[in-house]
Design an enzyme around this catalytic site. Structure first.
Site: not given
Ligand SMILES: Nc1nc2nc(S)n(CCO)c2c(=O)[nH]1
Length: 159
Positions: A84, A93, A96, A98
């Protein structure tokens, strides 16, 4: 493993499927994390910064003994290990990862906000989340995820 956590995964740099699979594997291999639910993988048009490739998105549930901040450093380590690079803030990217929900807690520190602040307007999050946890009541509005999704779809006029 007494904390239930929902994580959102996204990748729009090839090999997208491999990036998602590697992230899930790294989480599953962590001694304090158990992966308990994995959604289907959805190909989605980029929202926000639209001048980029389509994403593959997925949501998983994990059970963990890690605190939210300990989990955050693990997810950041996995993102970094998959290459990343935060060139353009909203740009492409490799991965990710999250934190969407941590139990039903509201957490706000400099580095972490849970529930994820943008999750309610993201169908690329709500749809896979509803797949793995259709009965989930969101801490933000105590509304079932499936009803929140209906509202989002109505708002966007998509049927
Ligand atoms: N469809 C889609 N659009 C996105 N825009 C951003 S930023 N992201 C990264 C979300 O953290 C995405 C994404 O994962 N999926």
């Amino acid at each position: 493993m007494n904390h239930s956590v929902f994580l959102a995964l996204g990748s729009n740099i090839e090999d997208r499927e491999q990036h998602l699979a590697s992230a899930v594997k790294k989480l599953a291999n962590h001694e304090s994390i158990r992966v308990t639910k994995i959604s289907s993988i959805y190909e989605t048009d980029p929202v926000g910064y639209t001048d980029q490739g389509k994403f593959l998105n997925q949501v998983i549930q994990i059970k963990t003994d890690l605190s939210a901040l300990e989990l955050l450093s693990e997810t950041q380590e996995i993102e970094a290990s998959l290459g990343r690079k935060r060139e353009i803030k909203w740009g492409p990217r490799t991965l990710d990862l999250d934190i969407l929900l941590y139990n039903h807690e509201n957490i706000e520190t400099e580095t972490l906000k849970v529930p994820h602040p943008r999750m309610l307007e993201r169908s690329f999050v709500l749809i896979p989340l509803a797949e793995v946890a259709p009965e989930l009541q969101l801490p933000q509005n105590h509304v079932k995820i499936t009803d929140t999704l209906d509202k989002l779809i109505d708002k966007k006029g998509v049927r």
